[in-house]
Design a protein around this motif. Structure first.
Motif, PDB file in Angstrom:
ATOM      1  N   ALA A   1      31.132  53.841  12.087  1.00 29.67           N
ATOM      2  CA  ALA A   1      29.772  54.407  12.040  1.00 29.67           C
ATOM      3  C   ALA A   1      29.482  54.990  10.655  1.00 29.67           C
ATOM      4  CB  ALA A   1      29.623  55.485  13.108  1.00 29.67           C
ATOM      5  N   LEU A   2      30.484  55.649  10.053  1.00 28.82           N
ATOM      6  CA  LEU A   2      30.297  56.228   8.717  1.00 28.82           C
ATOM      7  C   LEU A   2      30.157  55.138   7.658  1.00 28.82           C
ATOM      8  CD1 LEU A   2      32.847  59.180   8.954  1.00 28.82           C
ATOM      9  CD2 LEU A   2      30.365  59.383   8.757  1.00 28.82           C
ATOM     10  N   LYS A   3      30.958  54.085   7.791  1.00 30.10           N
ATOM     11  CA  LYS A   3      30.858  52.975   6.830  1.00 30.10           C
ATOM     12  C   LYS A   3      29.471  52.335   6.885  1.00 30.10           C
ATOM     13  CE  LYS A   3      35.684  51.432   6.714  1.00 30.10           C
ATOM     14  NZ  LYS A   3      36.628  50.444   7.269  1.00 30.10           N
ATOM     15  N   GLN A   4      28.950  52.207   8.102  1.00 23.88           N
ATOM     16  CA  GLN A   4      27.616  51.614   8.249  1.00 23.88           C
ATOM     17  C   GLN A   4      26.549  52.473   7.597  1.00 23.88           C
ATOM     18  OE1 GLN A   4      27.561  51.168  12.501  1.00 23.88           O
ATOM     19  NE2 GLN A   4      28.302  49.054  12.436  1.00 23.88           N
ATOM     20  N   LYS A   5      26.842  53.746   7.429  1.00 26.49           N
ATOM     21  CA  LYS A   5      25.897  54.653   6.762  1.00 26.49           C
ATOM     22  C   LYS A   5      26.243  54.813   5.284  1.00 26.49           C
ATOM     23  CE  LYS A   5      24.644  56.911  11.006  1.00 26.49           C
ATOM     24  NZ  LYS A   5      24.956  55.685  11.734  1.00 26.49           N
ATOM     25  N   GLY A   6      27.143  53.975   4.795  1.00 29.26           N
ATOM     26  CA  GLY A   6      27.424  53.952   3.357  1.00 29.26           C
ATOM     27  C   GLY A   6      28.431  54.977   2.888  1.00 29.26           C
ATOM     28  N   ILE A   7      29.074  55.685   3.801  1.00 29.04           N
ATOM     29  CA  ILE A   7      30.064  56.684   3.370  1.00 29.04           C
ATOM     30  C   ILE A   7      31.391  55.980   3.144  1.00 29.04           C
ATOM     31  CG2 ILE A   7      31.420  58.678   4.131  1.00 29.04           C
ATOM     32  CD1 ILE A   7      28.919  59.772   5.412  1.00 29.04           C
TER      33      ILE A   7
ATOM     34  N   PHE B   1      27.071  58.796  17.327  1.00 28.81           N
ATOM     35  CA  PHE B   1      25.662  58.548  17.658  1.00 28.81           C
ATOM     36  C   PHE B   1      24.803  59.787  17.432  1.00 28.81           C
ATOM     37  CE2 PHE B   1      28.069  55.534  20.387  1.00 28.81           C
ATOM     38  CZ  PHE B   1      27.684  54.381  19.707  1.00 28.81           C
ATOM     39  N   ALA B   2      25.449  60.953  17.384  1.00 27.05           N
ATOM     40  CA  ALA B   2      24.697  62.174  17.085  1.00 27.05           C
ATOM     41  C   ALA B   2      24.196  62.171  15.639  1.00 27.05           C
ATOM     42  CB  ALA B   2      25.563  63.403  17.342  1.00 27.05           C
ATOM     43  N   LEU B   3      24.700  61.234  14.829  1.00 36.45           N
ATOM     44  CA  LEU B   3      24.183  61.072  13.463  1.00 36.45           C
ATOM     45  C   LEU B   3      22.775  60.484  13.464  1.00 36.45           C
ATOM     46  CD1 LEU B   3      27.313  59.340  11.830  1.00 36.45           C
ATOM     47  CD2 LEU B   3      26.687  61.746  11.633  1.00 36.45           C
ATOM     48  N   CYS B   4      22.361  59.938  14.600  1.00 38.28           N
ATOM     49  CA  CYS B   4      21.104  59.179  14.676  1.00 38.28           C
ATOM     50  C   CYS B   4      19.957  60.027  15.229  1.00 38.28           C
ATOM     51  CB  CYS B   4      21.295  57.971  15.595  1.00 38.28           C
ATOM     52  SG  CYS B   4      22.610  56.857  15.070  1.00 38.28           S
TER      53      CYS B   4
END
Length: 574
Positions: A310-316, A355-358
């Protein structure tokens, strides 16, 4: 009794006050299970000499990369790296992220030695980009080393561990941040009362949980940290989660009902951990930690992988701080006919961290799309996970967090069948708030984890060693997939089912005899499911079900006023 053989880096008076040395013991065991028990019991905790021998042996046995820097490398490079600086004025490597070096009863020479060793590690491990736990590890190991070079070698072996099943220390921001998210997920499952307090007193819960490693590697007093490290070297990373969860449980027990000492709960927890001796002994802390019936190591590994993905998908990737708050429900953008912003934020605090990132994204509203189950499926398919909200004509509000895409229902050839994972849960908001999770989380005695299939196991090491050709997380079983567990019957894993004429959350099976054989079917009436909704989204039922071990979520037979389904939208795509 002779004074224990402290080395030249230790302040002997402070050590005598911190850890009583009761003299040498011998350690003859070779079996891992026995070693585990001895570590947990603190067998070598009160003998400085024996602890040193045990650390030497355990660290020597860590499987490492072929070329791992040793003591001779330190002797070769330390002069060039340190130069003419005095040890106390040496800068710390950037990867420690401004973490202070814990003194741990070291004298001035010892504190300077830690800085020298950290700089030499930075020289030999250019790939380490974020490792705030390392100063504490080096400071502790220095106690049990003959000289700086030996301490350097021990630290290098821990960092160079190449056994994918034995994760030791996070060395990148990606690994660190996903560990923080995983810890948040575990708090949500195992420390619900403490989690509720954190949500109430902090704007960003993950910011509080991002401090969890600091509690252990920095704030814990030396005699506590050494006991944790004893077990950590034998059992690995999972121990750290256990102890941090136990700390949070004790913090909540002491502080529940009291006003927080500051408006900064993060700081309050740090102070609590620093002064933990006022509350609990090292023995009681470990006892509490090992009383928690955590997920298996494999399940935690899958959760960690899902969070990393999930973090990789957000570029981290490396050292990049997240730019969005944990409770991501923005009041100005949020509109619901069923729940308020505050209620949605409460629900958001229950969902998995990745998913709480969304942001919440409205997929279906009965007022907008009509009262049709077919339209509900059409609007929801392609979205995973989803959140179902129901308001009854009596103004009761309940719902479910559903881990799996509703399109899965099409794989069963028109037959009503259950799917989903153990991350699903059901809840009610009105007239009172209550969440019911998968029964196995609170009652792990119902099951024993099974080993994964070989194809799944084969996929795991490549991600953990971070030599990834394609994304193995896509090929892994999902976290808390029912097939990872030996369940006594399917009753405990009936998460969600959807047909043309009904939708069911949380099932219950009843036995019937046909031709002398026992068969199983869907419970048809009288509260066999947590939620049953008809095809017209008009009527529903709720009752106890074995999957969630829940009470009825509202009136047992109810008429529906409104239904909503919500998806999860990446903030970057808004």
């Amino acid at each position: 009794m002779d004074s224990p053989g402290y080395n030249c880096f230790v302040d002997k008076d402070k050590m005598d006050a911190s850890i009583q040395d009761l003299g040498p013991k011998e350690l003859n065991c070779t079996e891992l299970q026995e070693l585990k028990q001895l570590a947990r019991q603190g067998y070598w905790a009160q003998s400085h000499a024996l602890r040193g021998k045990v650390y030497q042996r355990l660290i020597r046995d860590i499987p490492c990369r072929t070329v791992t820097p040793d003591a001779s490398v330190y002797s070769d490079i330390v002069g060039k790296i340190v130069g003419k600086h005095s040890s106390s004025s040496l800068p710390l490597p950037e990867f420690v992220d401004n973490t202070q070096v814990p003194t741990y009863c070291l004298n001035t020479r010892g504190e300077g030695a830690v800085r020298k060793i950290l700089l030499c590690i930075a020289n030999q491990f250019p790939d380490i980009s974020f490792c705030p736990a390392l100063p504490a590890v080096v400071a502790l190991l220095l106690h049990y080393s003959i000289d700086e070079a030996e301490c350097f070698e021990k630290a290098c072996r821990i960092l160079a561990c190449n056994d994918p099943s034995k994760k030791l220390i996070d060395q990148s921001f990606l690994a660190f941040e996903s560990s923080c998210m995983t810890f948040g997920d575990l708090v949500n499952k195992y420390c619900q009362a403490a989690h509720k307090l954190m949500v109430a007193v902090s704007e960003d819960v993950l910011q509080v949980y991002s401090d969890w490693q600091r509690w252990l590697f920095g704030e814990l007093p030396l005699n506590y940290f050494a006991r944790v490290f004893d077990v950590f070297l034998v059992e690995g990373y999972k121990v750290l989660y256990r102890v941090a969860l136990a700390i949070l449980k004790f913090f909540h027990k002491v502080r529940a009902g009291q006003p927080l000492e500051s408006d900064n709960v993060k700081q309050d927890i740090r102070v609590f951990v620093k002064d933990i001796a006022k509350t609990v002994s090292p023995e009681k802390l470990l006892e509490k930690a090992f009383a928690i019936r955590l997920f298996s190591r494999k399940e935690i590994q899958l959760l960690q992988m899902a969070n990393e993905k999930a973090l990789k998908q957000k570029g981290i990737t490396v050292k990049q701080k997240r730019q969005f708050v944990h409770l991501a429900v923005h009041a100005e953008n949020f509109r619901s006919e069923i729940v308020s912003v505050k209620e949605m934020r409460d629900i958001w605090s229950w969902i998995p961290e990745r998913f709480a990132l969304c942001q919440p994204l409205l997929l279906f509203s009965s007022l907008q799309h009509g009262y049709s189950l077919t339209r509900f499926y059409f609007q929801c398919e392609g979205h995973e996970p989803t959140l179902l909200l129901i308001k009854t004509t009596q103004k009761e509000v309940c719902g479910a967090y559903l881990s799996t895409d509703w399109s899965e229902r099409n794989k069963f050839g028109g037959k009503l069948s259950f799917f989903g994972t153990g991350e699903c849960f059901v809840f009610r908001l009105q007239p009172e708030v209550q969440r019911y999770e998968w029964v196995v989380i609170k009652h792990p005695e119902l099951t024993r984890p099974t080993s994964f299939k070989s194809s799944e196991t084969a996929a795991a090491p490549s991600l953990l060693s971070q030599s990834v050709s394609s994304d193995p997380a896509d090929r892994l079983s999902p976290f808390l997939s029912a097939r990872h567990f030996n369940l006594p019957s399917k009753t405990e894993s009936m998460f969600m089912a959807g047909g043309n004429d009904c939708l069911i959350i949380g099932g219950h099976l009843f036995p019937s005899l046909q031709s002398g054989r026992r068969t199983w079917g869907l419970e048809g009436g009288g509260g066999g499911q947590a939620l049953y909704i008809d095809g017209d989204l008009n009527r529903g039922r709720t009752g106890h079900c074995d999957t969630f071990n829940n009470q009825p979520l509202c009136s047992e037979n109810f008429l529906i006023s409104a239904v909503e389904a919500w998806g999860f939208q990446d903030p970057d795509t808004q």
